[in-house]
Design an enzyme around this catalytic site. Structure first.
Site, mmCIF file in Angstrom:
data_model
loop_
_atom_site.group_PDB
_atom_site.id
_atom_site.type_symbol
_atom_site.label_atom_id
_atom_site.label_comp_id
_atom_site.label_asym_id
_atom_site.label_seq_id
_atom_site.Cartn_x
_atom_site.Cartn_y
_atom_site.Cartn_z
ATOM 1 N N ASN A 1 0.855 -1.116 0.009
ATOM 2 C CA ASN A 1 0.007 -0.252 0.018
ATOM 3 C C ASN A 1 0.826 1.279 -0.051
ATOM 4 O O ASN A 1 0.740 2.055 -0.760
ATOM 5 C CB ASN A 1 -0.974 -0.011 1.193
ATOM 6 C CG ASN A 1 -1.859 -1.261 0.963
ATOM 7 O OD1 ASN A 1 -1.993 -1.879 -0.019
ATOM 8 N ND2 ASN A 1 -2.811 -1.399 2.216
ATOM 9 N N THR B 1 -15.854 37.918 -31.515
ATOM 10 C CA THR B 1 -16.695 37.299 -30.735
ATOM 11 C C THR B 1 -17.905 36.712 -31.232
ATOM 12 O O THR B 1 -18.279 37.296 -32.569
ATOM 13 C CB THR B 1 -17.151 38.678 -29.733
ATOM 14 O OG1 THR B 1 -17.653 39.348 -30.453
ATOM 15 C CG2 THR B 1 -15.920 39.533 -28.982
ATOM 16 N N HIS B 2 -18.235 35.796 -30.702
ATOM 17 C CA HIS B 2 -19.057 34.897 -31.306
ATOM 18 C C HIS B 2 -18.830 34.393 -32.767
ATOM 19 O O HIS B 2 -19.674 34.228 -33.543
ATOM 20 C CB HIS B 2 -20.480 35.764 -31.616
ATOM 21 C CG HIS B 2 -21.222 36.393 -30.396
ATOM 22 N ND1 HIS B 2 -22.009 36.061 -29.346
ATOM 23 C CD2 HIS B 2 -20.660 37.768 -30.053
ATOM 24 C CE1 HIS B 2 -22.209 36.980 -28.386
ATOM 25 N NE2 HIS B 2 -21.498 37.892 -28.720
ATOM 26 N N SER C 1 -6.139 13.824 -49.289
ATOM 27 C CA SER C 1 -7.137 13.091 -49.316
ATOM 28 C C SER C 1 -6.927 12.057 -50.890
ATOM 29 O O SER C 1 -6.338 12.418 -51.519
ATOM 30 C CB SER C 1 -8.518 13.843 -49.598
ATOM 31 O OG SER C 1 -9.589 13.020 -50.345
ATOM 32 N N LYS D 1 -6.899 18.612 -51.535
ATOM 33 C CA LYS D 1 -7.147 18.702 -50.100
ATOM 34 C C LYS D 1 -5.873 18.859 -49.293
ATOM 35 O O LYS D 1 -4.916 17.742 -49.748
ATOM 36 C CB LYS D 1 -7.976 17.374 -49.622
ATOM 37 C CG LYS D 1 -9.576 17.539 -50.110
ATOM 38 C CD LYS D 1 -10.312 18.221 -49.243
ATOM 39 C CE LYS D 1 -10.806 17.516 -48.218
ATOM 40 N NZ LYS D 1 -11.987 18.072 -47.197
ATOM 41 N N GLU E 1 -7.017 18.205 -35.777
ATOM 42 C CA GLU E 1 -8.241 17.540 -35.359
ATOM 43 C C GLU E 1 -8.027 16.371 -34.266
ATOM 44 O O GLU E 1 -9.006 16.237 -33.594
ATOM 45 C CB GLU E 1 -9.004 16.925 -36.748
ATOM 46 C CG GLU E 1 -9.171 17.941 -38.001
ATOM 47 C CD GLU E 1 -9.532 17.264 -39.037
ATOM 48 O OE1 GLU E 1 -8.755 17.073 -39.948
ATOM 49 O OE2 GLU E 1 -10.904 16.738 -39.168
HETATM 50 N N1 ARG Z 1 -1.630 -3.441 -7.508
HETATM 51 C C1 ARG Z 1 -1.957 -2.878 -6.234
HETATM 52 C C2 ARG Z 1 -2.375 -1.449 -6.619
HETATM 53 O O1 ARG Z 1 -2.110 -1.004 -7.581
HETATM 54 C C3 ARG Z 1 -0.753 -2.680 -5.430
HETATM 55 C C4 ARG Z 1 -1.405 -2.395 -3.758
HETATM 56 C C5 ARG Z 1 -2.168 -3.739 -3.312
HETATM 57 N N2 ARG Z 1 -2.466 -3.784 -2.025
HETATM 58 C C6 ARG Z 1 -3.112 -4.612 -1.553
HETATM 59 N N3 ARG Z 1 -3.539 -4.391 -0.237
HETATM 60 N N4 ARG Z 1 -3.651 -5.620 -2.057
HETATM 61 O O2 ARG Z 1 -3.181 -0.733 -6.042
#
Ligand code: ARG
Length: 466
Positions: A118, A163-164, A285, A291, A298
């Protein structure tokens, strides 16, 4: 990419599991297909973490050295395109760690002490987005320089201001180019602000609560170029506002790019012919030989929708999540990757088109004179020279425009007698303000379109951009 069928019991958390995941589970769960783009950040983060663990006495120096060295081997394998990415190993973090174990053996198992995926992913992703802020900033500076070169060439070329999308008053080409220099300047400010705010390190927040190991978060933060560690471990692993800020800044920048692209499409049309786009940024084109299609402009206009889409998508992913980490957040990466790629391509394409762009000063000036564009100058003259209240001057001018329209001519083509029929006080002096060059030269208020003001702004921007 290999699917490791032997993972009945994942190598990383197999202890609690007796069966491997369903194939569909693997498909929905795996992020390695896209988060492999974080490999350099992941390895940098792990190397900093290992060095810190050793410095704090949590890991032996020899284990830390083996880990740090082994991670460099992993890095070179990935860079060489020789890395055996595995879907079963889910993401970049576990792919790197598993390979490290194959290379260095047992010490690899100690790398994940005092951290979690995490805080690992939050750190990796912050590093990646931070680098994209830098890329956006240099792309924007290059684009601003291209706009400035255009502004300098045509600082005093009159063109119609709209404008517009109706002719309003004459402006200068330089002034119009500088309008975008300002917009892209604010975009740069937004990326710089976002970068400064995101530059705090989540590493060491661990899963969500911090860790009982005596880690040194200042050390890892400094090693990775962050200003400081994030102060709250729950916040560190659960917010993605840094990615949302990047996307928001990108979306506004994309909007500016798209408006300019739209102007290039209009200006390069046969009806306008204000500019000619180069062969390098147009297509022909297959059926119509005459063209020259502004495809790059675009597509730039269209692709900017992806950035807005990514922004809305990530806001939607985040809006209902309780603290702390939820797997939903894995969906942050593809949106940001696509938006960043699209933005960098858009900035480069716009810069290229502008570098090659050939404006036609004669066409611009002729168009600037059409459509009674100096009617406001005439009304202003009536106020200045004859002391008329502006509302009355507006009315007198309106009558003269009607007269010119009926005759099928422009305001400077009316005779003095016709002018005096609308107001007896008008003198021949009035004709001086009806020319477009005089008109733009007179708009000397700060920020106005007069060439003298435009040149000042060009000089100021050149100084700023260095
Ligand atoms: N692959 C996960 C992500 O991108 C990594 C973290 C995973 N953590 C967990 N508690 N499963 O968020």
């Amino acid at each position: 990419m290999t699917d490791n069928p032997q993972t009945a019991g994942n190598a990383m958390w197999g202890g609690r599991f007796s069966a491997g995941p369903d194939a569909i589970m693997t498909a929905i769960n795996a992020s390695i297909g896209f988060d492999r783009r974080l490999f350099a950040q992941d390895i940098a983060g792990s190397r900093a973490h290992a060095a810190m663990l050793a410095a704090c006495g949590i890991l032996s120096d020899s284990d830390a050295a083996a880990i740090r060295e082994g991670l460099l081997t992993v890095l070179s394998e990935i860079e060489a395109g020789e890395f055996p990415f595995s879907t079963a190993l889910e993401d970049i973090h576990m792919n790197v760690e598993a390979r490290l174990k194959e290379i260095i053996g047992a010490p690899a198992g100690r790398l994940h002490t005092a951290r979690s995926r995490n805080d690992q992913v939050a750190t990796d992703f912050r590093l990646w987005v931070r680098a994209q802020c830098d890329a956006a900033l240099s792309g924007l500076a290059a684009l601003q320089r291209a706009l400035l070169a255009q502004a300098e060439a045509g600082a005093d070329w009159p063109m119609p201001g709209f404008t517009h999308l109706q002719v309003a008053q004459p402006v200068t080409w330089g002034h119009h180019m500088l309008a975008y220099v300002e917009m892209f300047g604010r975009d740069a400010g937004r990326f710089a602000d976002a970068r400064a705010r995101m530059n705090e390190c989540p590493l060491g927040a661990a899963a969500l609560a911090g860790t009982s190991f005596p880690i040194d978060r200042q050390m890892t933060a400094a090693a990775l170029g962050f200003d400081r560690p994030m102060a709250n471990s729950l916040d560190a692993v659960s917010d993605r506002d840094f990615a949302l800020e990047f996307l928001s800044a990108a979306a506004i920048c994309a909007l500016h790019l798209s408006r300019l692209a739209e102007e290039l499409v209009i200006w390069s049309s046969a009806q306008f012919r204000f500019v000619r786009l180069s062969d390098r940024f147009t297509t022909g084109s297959s059926i119509m030989p005459q063209k020259r299609n502004p495809d790059a402009a675009e597509l730039l206009r269209a692709k900017m929708g992806r950035i807005l889409g990514a922004t809305v998508a990530l806001f939607t992913v985040m809006k209902g999540l309780p603290l702390a980490y939820s797997k939903d957040m894995q969906e942050d990466k593809e949106q940001v990757f696509d938006a960043a790629d699209t933005l960098m391509l858009g900035l480069a394409a716009m810069e290229g088109m502008l570098r090659d762009l050939a404006a036609d000063p004669a066409r611009l000036e002729a168009a600037a004179a059409a459509g009674f564009s100096t009617a406001t100058d005439l009304a202003d003259w009536l106020v200045r020279a004859l002391g008329l209240p502006f509302r009355e001057a507006h009315h007198v001018t309106g009558a003269l425009v009607r007269r010119a329209e009926a005759r099928g001519c422009d305001l400077p083509d009316l005779t003095l007698e016709e002018m005096q029929a609308a107001h007896p006080g008008i003198t021949a002096e009035v004709f001086e303000v009806l020319g477009v060059r005089n008109s733009v030269a007179s708009r000397t208020s700060y920020g106005g379109t007069a060439p003298v003001r435009v040149r000042e702004q060009i000089a100021a921007w050149k100084e700023r951009l260095g």
